[in-house]
Scaffold this active site. Structure first.
Site, PDB file in Angstrom:
ATOM      1  N   ARG A 145      62.874   0.460  66.874  1.00  0.00           N
ATOM      2  CA  ARG A 145      62.983   1.915  67.007  1.00  0.00           C
ATOM      3  C   ARG A 145      63.306   2.568  65.661  1.00  0.00           C
ATOM      4  NH1 ARG A 145      60.884   6.351  68.488  1.00  0.00           N
ATOM      5  NH2 ARG A 145      62.346   8.070  68.768  1.00  0.00           N
ATOM      6  N   HIS A 163      70.329  13.273  63.815  1.00  0.00           N
ATOM      7  CA  HIS A 163      71.341  12.730  64.720  1.00  0.00           C
ATOM      8  C   HIS A 163      72.774  13.135  64.386  1.00  0.00           C
ATOM      9  CE1 HIS A 163      68.317  10.490  66.854  1.00  0.00           C
ATOM     10  NE2 HIS A 163      67.846  10.031  65.705  1.00  0.00           N
ATOM     11  N   CYS A 194      68.030  10.167  58.530  1.00  0.00           N
ATOM     12  CA  CYS A 194      68.424   9.882  59.919  1.00  0.00           C
ATOM     13  C   CYS A 194      69.460  10.909  60.379  1.00  0.00           C
ATOM     14  CB  CYS A 194      69.015   8.485  60.032  1.00  0.00           C
ATOM     15  SG  CYS A 194      67.938   7.150  59.482  1.00  0.00           S
ATOM     16  N   CYS A 236      61.254   5.609  63.782  1.00  0.00           N
ATOM     17  CA  CYS A 236      61.849   6.839  63.258  1.00  0.00           C
ATOM     18  C   CYS A 236      61.467   7.048  61.798  1.00  0.00           C
ATOM     19  CB  CYS A 236      63.365   6.793  63.403  1.00  0.00           C
ATOM     20  SG  CYS A 236      63.952   7.032  65.096  1.00  0.00           S
TER      21      CYS A 236
END
Length: 272
Positions: free
Chosen positions: A228, A191, A187, A232
């Site tokens: 969501r 991000h 992740c 991802c």
């Protein structure tokens, strides 16, 4: 699923990440990295997600805010629906659910696990002998979240990590920084390291503020944060943990703590 969890543990042990530290130290380090990567972006704008990084997306979110009204109304109907025993979801939360969402997820010291807002809703349903909602279903749980989180609009996220909860926070942090799936992404690859860059036409949002604007409205449906997250993981080529799983609850706990101090703004319209 047990196999995937074994692989996750192995990946955590083999992959260097941010050194374990107190939750506030972790939050401070990530905030510093974002200031360096996105110096033109005001921290207060992190809550806008990708829209903070693209004026056209920001305008589309603002222009379509009214699209949430039917979903919020459907969620209110479920919230106020009388159970067979005459009670309702609204009776399970202080002040009928007003201004509670900003304090979730919470740590339950007795159960030694994270309680998300969705978990709390299902605990209420079960305690009144009602069927729980699927945590990823936009028509039930999604709609309820749209209404319940709208009751906390403008409130600042205030998630606590009390003594005893550090392990759950740390598990969420580790999952966020662990590379998974066929693409070998974490992740954090998008991000944190890639914050502000683009994935296709959409800027990659920073992790701080990511939990403040859920659910989002897509094609008239309320899409929850964990739904969501699952999308991802699938984009990473990883088998997605179920919505409501311990893994995603811990991940949401970690991200929600990072968003402390950011104002909640539920139900923005999205068509991306």
């Amino acid at each position: 699923m047990r196999c995937l969890r074994t692989l996750l543990v192995a990946a955590v042990l083999a992959t260097p990440t941010v050194d374990a530290a107190t939750p506030e130290a972790v939050r401070g380090e990530i905030a510093a990295r974002l200031r360096e990567k996105l110096p033109a972006l005001a921290p207060a704008d992190y809550a806008l997600g990708a829209a903070a990084l693209d004026p056209d997306l920001r305008a589309r979110v603002q222009d379509n805010a009214a699209a949430a009204a039917p979903v919020v109304a459907a969620g209110k109907a479920l919230w106020m629906r009388k159970f067979k025993d005459g009670r309702s979801l609204s009776g399970c939360f202080p002040n009928g659910g007003k201004r509670v969402a900003q304090a979730y997820p919470q740590y339950d010291a007795r159960l030694k696990r994270v309680i998300t807002l969705e978990t709390a809703v299902n605990q209420c349903l079960k305690s009144h002998n009602e069927s729980p909602y699927d945590a990823a279903d936009p028509d039930t749980m999604g709609a309820v979240m749209a209404y319940l989180r709208s009751l906390a609009d403008g409130q600042k996220a205030a998630v606590r990590v009390p003594a005893g909860a550090e392990e759950r926070f740390e598990q969420g942090r580790r999952l966020y920084f662990t590379r998974l799936g066929q693409r070998n992404y974490a992740c954090a690859s998008c991000h944190v390291q890639g914050a502000g860059k683009r994935f296709g036409d959409i800027p990659l949002s920073p992790p701080m503020g990511q939990t403040t604007h859920w659910p989002v409205l897509r094609d008239g449906k309320a899409i929850t944060l964990q739904a969501r997250m699952r999308e991802c993981l699938e984009l990473m080529g990883a088998a997605a943990f179920p919505a409501g799983s311990e893994e995603l609850n811990d991940l949401e706990y970690f991200l929600s703590y990072l968003s402390n101090g950011q104002a909640l703004s539920a139900n923005p319209y999205r068509n991306w």
